[in-house]
Every structure is written in structure tokens, then in C-alpha cells.
Design an enzyme around this catalytic site. Structure first.
Site, mmCIF file in Angstrom:
data_model
loop_
_atom_site.group_PDB
_atom_site.id
_atom_site.type_symbol
_atom_site.label_atom_id
_atom_site.label_comp_id
_atom_site.label_asym_id
_atom_site.label_seq_id
_atom_site.Cartn_x
_atom_site.Cartn_y
_atom_site.Cartn_z
ATOM 1 N N LYS A 1 12.404 5.858 4.533
ATOM 2 C CA LYS A 1 12.818 4.917 5.580
ATOM 3 C C LYS A 1 14.320 4.975 5.843
ATOM 4 C CE LYS A 1 9.254 1.416 5.839
ATOM 5 N NZ LYS A 1 8.958 -0.014 5.862
ATOM 6 N N LYS B 1 3.229 1.958 11.766
ATOM 7 C CA LYS B 1 3.590 1.034 12.838
ATOM 8 C C LYS B 1 4.892 1.460 13.493
ATOM 9 C CE LYS B 1 1.913 -2.996 10.177
ATOM 10 N NZ LYS B 1 2.438 -2.945 8.811
ATOM 11 N N LYS C 1 1.842 9.886 7.677
ATOM 12 C CA LYS C 1 0.867 8.794 7.686
ATOM 13 C C LYS C 1 0.936 8.022 9.006
ATOM 14 C CE LYS C 1 3.177 4.832 5.647
ATOM 15 N NZ LYS C 1 3.201 3.702 4.772
HETATM 16 P P1 TYM Z 1 2.271 -2.182 5.235
HETATM 17 O O1 TYM Z 1 2.543 -3.344 6.095
HETATM 18 O O2 TYM Z 1 2.973 -0.895 5.540
HETATM 19 O O3 TYM Z 1 0.732 -1.883 5.202
HETATM 20 C C1 TYM Z 1 -0.221 -2.873 4.862
HETATM 21 C C2 TYM Z 1 -1.367 -2.241 4.107
HETATM 22 O O4 TYM Z 1 -1.906 -1.174 4.880
HETATM 23 C C3 TYM Z 1 -1.918 0.018 4.110
HETATM 24 N N1 TYM Z 1 -1.583 1.136 5.011
HETATM 25 C C4 TYM Z 1 -2.317 2.244 5.117
HETATM 26 N N2 TYM Z 1 -3.449 2.619 4.495
HETATM 27 C C5 TYM Z 1 -3.972 3.816 4.840
HETATM 28 N N3 TYM Z 1 -3.405 4.642 5.756
HETATM 29 C C6 TYM Z 1 -2.268 4.301 6.402
HETATM 30 N N4 TYM Z 1 -1.751 5.102 7.328
HETATM 31 C C7 TYM Z 1 -1.673 3.048 6.092
HETATM 32 N N5 TYM Z 1 -0.566 2.404 6.529
HETATM 33 C C8 TYM Z 1 -0.535 1.240 5.847
HETATM 34 C C9 TYM Z 1 -0.826 -0.164 3.048
HETATM 35 O O5 TYM Z 1 -1.092 0.601 1.891
HETATM 36 C C10 TYM Z 1 -0.933 -1.644 2.760
HETATM 37 O O6 TYM Z 1 -1.933 -1.889 1.776
HETATM 38 N N6 TYM Z 1 5.000 -3.043 1.126
HETATM 39 C C11 TYM Z 1 3.735 -3.346 1.803
HETATM 40 C C12 TYM Z 1 3.500 -4.812 2.065
HETATM 41 C C13 TYM Z 1 3.613 -5.684 0.865
HETATM 42 C C14 TYM Z 1 2.643 -5.819 -0.158
HETATM 43 C C15 TYM Z 1 3.158 -6.803 -1.039
HETATM 44 C C16 TYM Z 1 1.422 -5.195 -0.422
HETATM 45 C C17 TYM Z 1 4.617 -6.544 0.612
HETATM 46 N N7 TYM Z 1 4.349 -7.227 -0.532
HETATM 47 C C18 TYM Z 1 2.479 -7.176 -2.186
HETATM 48 C C19 TYM Z 1 0.733 -5.575 -1.588
HETATM 49 C C20 TYM Z 1 1.272 -6.559 -2.452
HETATM 50 C C21 TYM Z 1 3.723 -2.634 3.141
HETATM 51 O O7 TYM Z 1 4.740 -2.289 3.676
HETATM 52 O O8 TYM Z 1 2.493 -2.551 3.691
#
Ligand code: TYM
Length: 357
Positions: A135, A221, A218
């Protein structure tokens, strides 16, 4: 691990906030960022699994707005997308009456515990985080300090509820490992058994949905090209257009998984199709063996529209009543606060902070 370990002071987790109410397998916390377009990767990699876990676990689902501002967010857009993510989760089948669905900034204990963890986690640990490297890119000096300590806040999200299980996509596994290291170091440093070791829950084959434009990246967003992802807000026509334009290669689909070697885009589309139809990749490959992409893409579009269409319609309905979404989120925050506040007090006492009177 650093320093000597003093004798235990606090002992085992206290009764009032210990996870696993009767009959449940544990306590789940997971999070999602309200940054822009919630997409098929979020749905297949995360939300769909959360829906299935609700019957077996006590669940807390957090919309992580504090994490979102580690990179610039337009304030009005952030407010809108926070509600939109809540709507997507409810529309996909998260039951806010049975679980806590809430916004991270509504529960101050997340940020408060994160500060303590900033003092527990080591710089060397954070330096290894691949998401920061991705990032921050080449302009590392200009990345926010928040982006660097992002994983400490994520550890706080999980541990402030003493969550036992954390469902995440493959891309978040490294952050979860760090949360486990932080929990262990805190317990060791203070000689307590305050935090459990949260376990990852990655259901089925590790689901990693890749960009429709480039099978090595991947689905995200933040990708500037909207054609790289299927958004949960996309209508049937938009989905069809994006699948039609998805990058492919000139060959028909193979008849075995081994035949996908070196064909990242074909592998990605088949993976998506398998997940949408609840098949293994092997089954999906066998079903589509020898098809031309044009035929397969028509089938994939049909399937994606059948799964996402009803969710999309329900999201639209919910977004027409923002006050109702806000009420749901307020209830979720109250529930989350009632668990997090005593854990934070326990942490503060363990650390030796003078109690506020
Ligand atoms: P985030 O917002 O990027 O994504 C949310 C969830 O979606 C999954 N994900 C994906 N899975 C498969 N293929 C993809 N292309 C893909 N893009 C996203 C992510 O693995 C996630 O499960 N850091 C985390 C948010 C977070 C969090 C937490 C998660 C903050 N605190 C505590 C678990 C526990 C994040 O940026 O997810």
C-alpha cells in the site's frame, strides 16, 4: 520476546467477558473496510462465510472506519460507504439482531487498546508486513503513520473482545499472525493469561478472488479500474459487461486443474464460478472442460447475477432508509461496547494505569 516475565498478577480471563456462551463454539470478530466499492472478493472471501458462521459462534462484525482513514478518504464518501457496507452485510444475510454489527469508531476501546499494542508490537514485526509494503509503494516516506501501525489496530479489534476465531481471506493471514504474536507478548510481558490466541477461520479452499483485468493482482476496492472488480452494487448489465471484458487467453478451458497452470485469468474465473456455484475447483473445471471463454463467460454472468441480484436489490432498499441503518449500527455498538469496555479496564489495570475515579 523481550524482557523478563514477572509473576502472574491477574490470572485467567474474568468471568463476565469470557467468550463462548453455552452451546456456541467461541467468539468471532471480523472486520471490513468501508473504502469505496465492496466487491465480489469481499463477498466470497469474507461476508458469505460470516453468514454461515452465525449459527455456531457469537459474532461481532465491525466496519473498520479507523482503518479506512490510514489512506485518504473523502469524508462524505466515507459516511456513505460506511452505511453501504452495513447494508451489504445485512442484505447478504448477517443478522444484526443476533450479532453485533457496528462501526469501529463507535467503540472507543479499539483505539485505546491499539495504543497499548503500539507499545507491545516491535518495529521489526511491522517491517515484515507485506500489505504495508504494497500500500505504501515506492513513496514510503509519505505513507501515514497510521498505515504503518494498521496491524496493531487490527489486533486490538480482535483482542478487545477476546475473540477466539477470526474469519478472514488469505490476504489477511499475516495480520492475524501478528495479532497472535501481540497477544502472546502482552501475556508474557505482564505475566497474565488475559488474551486468548485467536484462530484463523478460512473456510473451504483459501478463497482469493483476483482482478478481472490481471490475474496476478487481488480484486481490490482501491483498484483505479472499475472493470477489475464486480461490485456488490453492480446491476446485471454492468456485471455482464465486466465479465465480457475480463482478460482471458486464446485457448478453450482445460479439462483438469493442472491445465490451469500459467493461466491465471482462466483460473480466477473458474475459481469465482466454483465459489458461486458451491463446487470445488475440480468440479467446476470438469463441468466447463473444453468450453470457449465466450460460452463460459455467459454462464458465469448468469450465475453471478443470480447470486448478487437479490443482495443488490435488498441493499438498495436498505440504503433508502439510512436512519434505520444508523439505528441498527447504534445497537451493535452498544452490544460491542458492553464486551470491550471491561476488557480494556482489565488491560489498563494489568499495565498499571491509575484507575480514573
Ligand atoms: P478488507 O476490507 O480489505 O476486506 C474484508 C474481507 O474481505 C476479504 N477480501 C478478499 N477475499 C478474497 N479475495 C479478495 N480479493 C479479497 N479482498 C478482500 C479480506 O480477507 C477480509 O476478510 N484489515 C482488514 C479489515 C480488518 C479486520 C480486522 C479483519 C480490520 N480489523 C479484524 C479481521 C479482523 C481489511 O482490510 O479487510
Amino acid at each position: 520476546m523481550s524482557g523478563s516475565t514477572p509473576p502472574a498478577r491477574e490470572g485467567a480471563p474474568s468471568e463476565d467477558n469470557r467468550p463462548s456462551p453455552a452451546g456456541l463454539k467461541g467468539r468471532i470478530l471480523s472486520g471490513i473496510q468501508p473504502t469505496g466499492n465492496i466487491h465480489l472478493g469481499n463477498y466470497l472471501g469474507a461476508i458469505r462465510n460470516w453468514v454461515g458462521l452465525q449459527k455456531d459462534f457469537e459474532c461481532l462484525f465491525c466496519i473498520v472506519d479507523l482503518h479506512a482513514i490510514t489512506v485518504w478518504q473523502d469524508p462524505q464518501e466515507l459516511t456513505r460507504t460506511t452505511r453501504e457496507v452495513a447494508a451489504a452485510m445485512i442484505a447478504a444475510g448477517i443478522d444484526p439482531a443476533a450479532n453485533a454489527l457496528f462501526v469501529q469508531s463507535h467503540v472507543p476501546a479499539h483505539a485505546q487498546l491499539a495504543w497499548v499494542f503500539n507499545c507491545v508490537a516491535r518495529l521489526g514485526w511491522l517491517n515484515r508486513m507485506t500489505q504495508f509494503k504494497d500500500k505504501a509503494g515506492k513513496n514510503r516516506e509519505n505513507a501515514s503513520a497510521g498505515l504503518y501501525v494498521y496491524p496493531n489496530l487490527m489486533a486490538a479489534d480482535i483482542l478487545v473482545y477476546k475473540a477466539t476465531h477470526v474469519p478472514v481471506g488469505e490476504d489477511q493471514k499475516q495480520h492475524l499472525e501478528l495479532a497472535r504474536d501481540i497477544a502472546q507478548k502482552f501475556n508474557n510481558d505482564y505475566g497474565v493469561a488475559l488474551f486468548p490466541q485467536p484462530e484463523p477461520v478460512i473456510r473451504g479452499p483459501g478463497m482469493r478472488v483476483m482482478s478481472l483485468r490481471d490475474g496476478s493482482k487481488k480484486m481490490s476496492k482501491s483498484d483505479p479500474s472499475d472493470f477489475s472488480r464486480i461490485n456488490m452494487t453492480d446491476d446485471a448489465e454492468t456485471i455482464a459487461g465486466k465479465v465480457r471484458k475480463a482478460t482471458t487467453d486464446p485457448n478453450p478451458l482445460p479439462d483438469s486443474v493442472a491445465g490451469l497452470e500459467g493461466r491465471a485469468e482462466a483460473a480466477n474465473l473458474l475459481n469465482i464460478y466454483a465459489a458461486l456455484t458451491d463446487q470445488t475447483l475440480e468440479q467446476a473445471v470438469a463441468e466447463q472442460a473444453g468450453q470457449q471463454f465466450s460460452q463460459f463467460k455467459a454462464r458465469l454472468t448468469e450465475t453471478a447475477v443470480a447470486v448478487l441480484g437479490p443482495i443488490n436489490a435488498e441493499m438498495k432498499r436498505l440504503m433508502n432508509d439510512p436512519a434505520e441503518i444508523d439505528r441498527i449500527l447504534a445497537k451493535g455498538a452498544a452490544k460491542a461496547n458492553s464486551i470491550a469496555a471491561p476488557v480494556l479496564r482489565e488491560v489498563y489495570k494489568t499495565v498499571g494505569f491509575l484507575p480514573a475515579v
